[in-house]
Design an enzyme around this catalytic site. Structure first.
Site, PDB file in Angstrom:
ATOM      1  N   ARG A 129       0.840  -1.213   0.000  1.00  3.37           N
ATOM      2  CA  ARG A 129       0.000   0.000   0.000  1.00  3.37           C
ATOM      3  C   ARG A 129       0.866   1.251   0.000  1.00  3.37           C
ATOM      4  NH1 ARG A 129      -2.447   1.739   4.505  1.00  3.37           N
ATOM      5  NH2 ARG A 129      -2.837  -0.371   5.233  1.00  3.37           N
TER       6      ARG A 129
ATOM      7  N   TYR B 213     -12.993  18.581 -14.955  1.00  3.99           N
ATOM      8  CA  TYR B 213     -13.557  17.246 -15.172  1.00  3.99           C
ATOM      9  C   TYR B 213     -14.642  16.986 -14.101  1.00  3.99           C
ATOM     10  CZ  TYR B 213     -13.989  12.243 -14.618  1.00  3.99           C
ATOM     11  OH  TYR B 213     -14.506  10.987 -14.441  1.00  3.99           O
TER      12      TYR B 213
ATOM     13  N   ASP C 275      -3.564  19.434 -13.845  1.00  7.13           N
ATOM     14  CA  ASP C 275      -3.967  18.133 -14.372  1.00  7.13           C
ATOM     15  C   ASP C 275      -3.497  18.078 -15.828  1.00  7.13           C
ATOM     16  OD1 ASP C 275      -5.347  16.003 -15.578  1.00  7.13           O
ATOM     17  OD2 ASP C 275      -6.994  16.136 -14.139  1.00  7.13           O
TER      18      ASP C 275
ATOM     19  N   LYS D  89      -5.805   7.219 -19.369  1.00 13.00           N
ATOM     20  CA  LYS D  89      -5.969   7.814 -20.695  1.00 13.00           C
ATOM     21  C   LYS D  89      -4.735   7.559 -21.564  1.00 13.00           C
ATOM     22  CE  LYS D  89      -9.878   9.127 -18.941  1.00 13.00           C
ATOM     23  NZ  LYS D  89      -9.739   9.275 -17.526  1.00 13.00           N
TER      24      LYS D  89
HETATM   25  C1  3LM Z   1     -13.521  11.439 -19.139  1.00 14.80           C
HETATM   26  N1  3LM Z   1     -12.002  11.511 -17.322  1.00 14.80           N
HETATM   27  O1  3LM Z   1     -14.097  10.778 -19.998  1.00 14.80           O
HETATM   28  P1  3LM Z   1      -9.803   8.347 -13.562  1.00 14.80           P
HETATM   29  N2  3LM Z   1      -8.639  14.190 -14.769  1.00 14.80           N
HETATM   30  C2  3LM Z   1      -9.125  14.311 -16.017  1.00 14.80           C
HETATM   31  C3  3LM Z   1      -9.974  13.330 -16.529  1.00 14.80           C
HETATM   32  O2  3LM Z   1     -10.441  13.483 -17.763  1.00 14.80           O
HETATM   33  C4  3LM Z   1     -10.325  12.219 -15.724  1.00 14.80           C
HETATM   34  C5  3LM Z   1      -9.802  12.134 -14.441  1.00 14.80           C
HETATM   35  C6  3LM Z   1      -8.956  13.123 -13.999  1.00 14.80           C
HETATM   36  C7  3LM Z   1     -12.973  10.784 -17.941  1.00 14.80           C
HETATM   37  C8  3LM Z   1     -13.418   9.602 -17.430  1.00 14.80           C
HETATM   38  S1  3LM Z   1     -16.054   9.832 -16.961  1.00 14.80           S
HETATM   39  C9  3LM Z   1     -16.872   8.745 -15.903  1.00 14.80           C
HETATM   40  C10 3LM Z   1     -14.699   8.953 -17.663  1.00 14.80           C
HETATM   41  C11 3LM Z   1      -8.757  15.500 -16.833  1.00 14.80           C
HETATM   42  C12 3LM Z   1     -11.252  11.155 -16.204  1.00 14.80           C
HETATM   43  C13 3LM Z   1     -10.122  10.983 -13.532  1.00 14.80           C
HETATM   44  O3  3LM Z   1     -10.042   8.279 -12.101  1.00 14.80           O
HETATM   45  O4  3LM Z   1      -8.578   7.556 -13.977  1.00 14.80           O
HETATM   46  O5  3LM Z   1     -11.026   8.053 -14.371  1.00 14.80           O
HETATM   47  O6  3LM Z   1      -9.370   9.871 -13.894  1.00 14.80           O
HETATM   48  O7  3LM Z   1     -13.319  12.675 -19.262  1.00 14.80           O
END
Ligand code: 3LM
Length: 399
Positions: A62, A115, A189, A214
């Site tokens: 962890r 986001y 970000d 991503k």
């Molecule tokens: C999306 N985004 O489709 P995870 N920061 C940014 C992001 O775009 C995202 C995160 C953080 C998308 C996910 S929506 C349910 C699907 C700029 C995620 C968060 O926790 O790895 O999903 O990242 O825009």
């Protein structure tokens, strides 16, 4: 290969080699996946020393894991930071970092558009714990300046912004904030760009966060995140935000997949950029399209800032159709090749409707206030041949 050679290797080379020495691993070209929760100590003194942070070495996954350590070294190298922390998701990275940096009575100043789940964490999460969340249009520097206070602990934004593709001047913003107070943390970000296109730490930011789900992973087969910054703050986030507050620990197999993905990061980003440019130019000319938001277009309001801070304009496009939301929905339902799906940065072209999907946690009134229009359509341009994506969009728009 060591990444701290005096001769600085290029980004593409470091994407393949940084942080991993196959000689130390039986010559294994790819890193071993350490599937272990715990690590055996030689004696009590050694175990106690590791727990106390007085001795190097892993003690529980962890907190750290040798496979994870390789990814962290590679990400720190590519983002040009001192250290990195890999997490179970992008939200894991963002929440572990903010839980570490702020407490009741502190203020976080954020860009007006974020986001959806980041907005939700701030608005429905941190706010409940007495943290003040303040919004400003970060493309308006006077507004940002006016909203900084002696309670401001963190200044947070995305660039380009998900989903409306505004581009925020990272260097100008960082200078402005640091002029006000050097103790405010500037947090960016960098999910939309990845270090292949933009390195916020070199532009004055203190912390970079990623959804590694991503472009870093790049193949739509995992959920992960990362934080990059100075070694002392990364250690604080590891030992508090991650270990105690979120437990958002990345799995070794996921780490392996991201390391594999990163080897082709620059190649993939080049193709994403190339395809997105062609598609944005096609959309700009299309009679059904009202507006295209893509910083690679010469008349995009953010083109100059993007040229200054990005090494390519990325693979994300937003657009507004002349028929508004209804026309957007009709188009999305007619797609054949592109997938109607959230997320981004995959080989497949993904198209979605932010108001009803990624940004549906905002109420309609909040969306209006935060610059997310109801008709906006978002495209994550994939790695297919540009002409095939264009043909699909063309037939969908003809409906
Ligand atoms: C999306 N985004 O489709 P995870 N920061 C940014 C992001 O775009 C995202 C995160 C953080 C998308 C996910 S929506 C349910 C699907 C700029 C995620 C968060 O926790 O790895 O999903 O990242 O825009």
């Amino acid at each position: 290969m060591s990444s701290d050679n005096e001769y600085r290797l290029s980004f593409a080379t470091r994407s393949v080699h940084a942080g991993y020495d196959c000689k130390a691993n039986e010559g294994s070209l790819n890193p071993p996946i350490y599937m272990t929760s715990t690590f055996a100590f030689d004696n009590v003194e050694q175990g106690a020393g590791r727990f106390a942070g007085e001795q190097q070495g892993h003690f529980y996954s962890r907190i750290s894991n040798p496979t994870q350590e390789i990814l962290e070294a590679r990400l720190a190298d590519l983002e040009e930071g001192e250290a990195a922390l890999a997490t179970a998701s992008g939200m894991g990275a963002i929440t572990a970092t903010l839980w570490t940096l702020v407490g009741p009575g502190d203020q976080i100043l954020v860009d007006e558009t974020l986001y959806g789940c980041t907005f939700s964490f701030l608005e429905h999460g941190l706010k409940k714990f007495g943290v003040d969340i303040c919004y400003a249009d970060f493309t308006d520097h006077a507004e940002v300046k006016a909203k900084l206070t002696d309670k401001t602990k963190v200044v947070y934004f995305e660039s380009p912004v998900n989903p409306n593709m505004r581009v925020i001047d990272i260097e100008a913003l960082s200078v402005l904030v640091k002029d006000f107070s050097t103790s405010i943390t500037v947090m960016v970000d960098n999910t939309y760009c990845t270090p292949a296109l933009q390195r916020p730490l070199t532009l004055g930011a203190d912390i970079v966060v990623h959804s590694a789900t991503k472009y870093l992973g790049g193949h739509g087969d995992l959920i992960a995140g990362a934080v990059v910054g100075d070694a002392d703050i990364i250690q604080q986030i590891r030992l508090f935000g991650l270990k105690d507050m979120t437990g958002a620990v990345i799995a070794p197999m996921t780490v392996f997949l991201i390391l594999r993905g990163i080897k082709t990061l620059q190649l993939r980003m080049e193709r994403h950029c190339h395809n997105a440019q062609r598609i944005a130019e096609m959309l700009e000319q299309h009679p059904a399209v009202d507006q295209v938001f893509f910083p690679g277009l010469k008349n995009d309001p953010w083109h100059q800032v993007a040229c200054k801070q990005m090494d390519g304009f990325g693979g994300m496009i937003a657009l507004e159709l002349k028929g508004g939301r209804e026309a957007g929905v009709r188009m999305l339902n007619r797609l054949k090749l592109a997938k109607l799906a959230v997320s981004l940065g995959d080989a497949e072209t993904l198209i979605q409707h932010p108001a009803s999907m990624t940004h549906s946690v905002y109420t309609p009134a909040e969306r209006a206030e935060h610059g997310i229009t109801e008709g906006l359509v978002r495209i994550s341009v994939g790695l297919e041949a540009a002409e095939d994506i264009i043909a699909d969009l063309d037939q969908a728009l003809a409906g």
